[in-house]
Design a protein around this motif. Structure first.
Motif, PDB file in Angstrom:
ATOM      1  N   ARG A 264     -22.284  -4.058   9.589  1.00  0.00           N
ATOM      2  CA  ARG A 264     -22.226  -5.523   9.502  1.00  0.00           C
ATOM      3  C   ARG A 264     -20.749  -5.899   9.627  1.00  0.00           C
ATOM      4  N   THR A 295     -31.184  -4.120   5.981  1.00  0.00           N
ATOM      5  CA  THR A 295     -30.599  -3.772   7.288  1.00  0.00           C
ATOM      6  C   THR A 295     -31.412  -2.671   7.956  1.00  0.00           C
ATOM      7  N   ARG A 298     -34.552  -4.195   9.442  1.00  0.00           N
ATOM      8  CA  ARG A 298     -34.233  -5.001  10.620  1.00  0.00           C
ATOM      9  C   ARG A 298     -33.873  -4.121  11.817  1.00  0.00           C
ATOM     10  N   CYS A 299     -33.240  -2.975  11.562  1.00  0.00           N
ATOM     11  CA  CYS A 299     -32.957  -2.040  12.659  1.00  0.00           C
ATOM     12  C   CYS A 299     -34.252  -1.502  13.251  1.00  0.00           C
ATOM     13  N   HIS A 304     -31.621  -5.888  14.345  1.00  0.00           N
ATOM     14  CA  HIS A 304     -30.222  -5.555  14.067  1.00  0.00           C
ATOM     15  C   HIS A 304     -29.911  -4.279  14.843  1.00  0.00           C
TER      16      HIS A 304
END
Length: 485
Positions: A264, A295, A298-299, A304
């Motif tokens: 990030r 995170t 989301r990956c 992300h």
């Protein structure tokens, strides 16, 4: 301090609150509990003099410190006399402002020391003052919003699910801070579905059911010997063992992750993460707020892009960004986010929200077929078909979360990524939704990855568990129900 007299609030569908009356003395902690949609948040907003769109005053009055809040609150009421922390705390923070500016504005002061002091009160390091909300985890966002609510030392603090997004350690910190606030003589109106969060802090508990008060008694009596059916259901669901014996792993991996690294900005939040999701099994990913859990989800969903590593579906590598994936692959991996606001457009009805994945990801075109499938999906997540025409703003937090789950299921996924999906649900609805996901996992060979800070969720639904600490993954042994970790 607080007086609600025969309050009736209505929507186009009928009464939301039906003749509600209650009082709270200065410095008293009054908890309002009930199932999703029972009217808890509507009552909390009325105390602040705010009615959501479509809600009208049908009768009664609300007074705080001697001032009426409806139809318009006293100009000095909000912030100084009464402050509010909403259910979706992240949405109360300006996404373009750093925390230092947000907290300075909330407190009416300038300088680093007041900001650092506010962050310390809610267990956050002063170093976070320079970050924007998007650079914080969900739990950190909620604690930052709590710091803003406390900034002007209000006499009454209205809390709508203040600990729902926090990991156990952060939850204990916030509870400790609220205990100090309570000891200092500040009144708390605590809206919650989590009975454990108010244990030892609430003086009285009011139980709402379908907009009516069905029980109002000392907290210990409600928690140990509930007199109403609604309270008994909450207590029973909260105290259920909610565990299953571990099952043997087997079968070809459905989703496999190798060497996943993510950043990030300049900060690395995931380090060489590897995990496997099997069909018909549930993997829980646990960890403190800020450890990288969201995170990671989301990956995997393609929201992300990772800095390094591979995500494999059926042995095939998936592009890091969702828009570069094939339609079938986008449909196969679906995310239920922690905040329904990330999925539900405020200007689109529930029907529109569910229709889009049916058309785009499943190729459905017949209007009647779509309507029938939407009705089936709503029934699947225990929602009435009539909610299909409502906007998200006219739903309770728990109802919005269930719509977000229905939207993910509308795509016909093979892997379901659940990021704290039950954190906004009352204990009865949480048990129902977890049972549903477990049933889909087993009956449809759905692979499930659950992001959670709640050990009760792990015991209820998970076959395997891994823990994230500072972005690194470690496998934990599956603990049978009833045993301590």
């Amino acid at each position: 301090m607080l007086s609600v007299e025969n309050l009736t609030l209505r929507s186009a569908q009928g009464p939301v609150l039906r003749g509600v009356s209650l009082t709270a003395r200065a410095g008293e902690t009054l908890a309002v509990v009930g199932a999703s949609g029972s009217g808890k948040t509507t009552l909390a907003l009325a105390v602040l003099g705010h009615l959501r769109p479509g809600i009208t005053l049908g009768g009664g009055r609300v007074r705080v410190a001697g001032h009426d809040t409806l139809p318009e609150p006293h100009p000095q009421l909000r912030g100084r006399t009464v402050a509010y922390l909403g259910q979706d705390a992240g949405s109360t923070l300006n996404p373009y402002r750093r925390l230092a500016r947000t907290l300075s504005t909330a407190s009416g002061t300038r300088g680093e020391h007041p900001v650092a002091a506010l962050l310390h009160r809610v267990g956050l390091p002063a170093a976070l003052a320079g970050r924007r909300p998007a650079e914080l985890s969900g739990g950190q966002q909620q604690r930052a919003a709590l710091a803003a609510a406390l900034a002007r030392d209000p006499r009454l603090l209205v809390l709508d699910e203040p600990t729902s997004a926090l990991d156990p350690a952060a939850r204990d910190e916030v509870r400790a801070e609220l205990a100090r606030v309570r000891a200092a003589g500040v009144g708390l109106l605590w809206i919650t579905h989590d009975l454990s969060s108010i244990d030892g802090l609430a003086d009285r508990i009011v139980v709402l059911d379908d907009g009516r008060i069905v029980e109002d008694a000392p907290a210990e009596r409600v928690l140990t010997a509930p007199a109403s059916r609604a309270a008994a259901a909450l207590v029973t669901a909260a105290s259920a063992a909610a565990g299953r014996p571990p099952r043997e792993s087997g079968g070809t991996p459905l989703l496999h992750v190798e060497g996943l690294t993510a950043r990030r900005g300049t900060r690395q939040v995931l380090h060489n993460v590897g995990l496997t999701v099997h069909p018909g099994r549930c993997l829980a990913v646990t960890g403190a707020s800020g450890s990288g859990k969201t995170t990671l989800a989301r990956c995997l969903a393609g929201l992300h892009p990772p800095a390094a590593g591979t995500v494999l579906l059926d042995g095939r590598p998936l592009p890091g960004r969702a828009h570069k994936r094939r339609t079938a692959d986008r449909a196969a991996v679906q995310l239920v986010p922690q905040s329904p606001a990330e999925t539900l457009h405020p200007a689109q009805t529930v029907h529109d929200a569910l229709r889009r994945p049916l058309r785009v990801l499943r190729g459905m075109r017949d209007a009647q077929e779509i309507d029938e499938e939407i009705e089936r999906l709503l029934a699947l997540v225990r929602l009435p078909a009539g909610l299909a025409r409502r906007l998200p703003g006219r739903l309770s937090g728990g109802q919005r979360q269930r719509v977000a789950l229905a939207r993910a299921l509308a795509a016909g996924p093979r892997v379901l990524l659940c990021d704290e999906m039950t954190s906004a649900l009352d204990s009865v609805t949480q048990e129902s939704v977890l049972g549903l996901v477990r049933q889909l996992c087993e009956e449809q060979s759905l692979g499930v990855l659950v992001i959670t800070h709640d050990p009760r969720v792990v015991r209820r639904i998970a076959d395997d568990e891994v823990a994230l600490t500072d972005g690194e993954l470690a496998r934990r042994p599956r603990v049978p129900a009833g045993q301590a970790r």
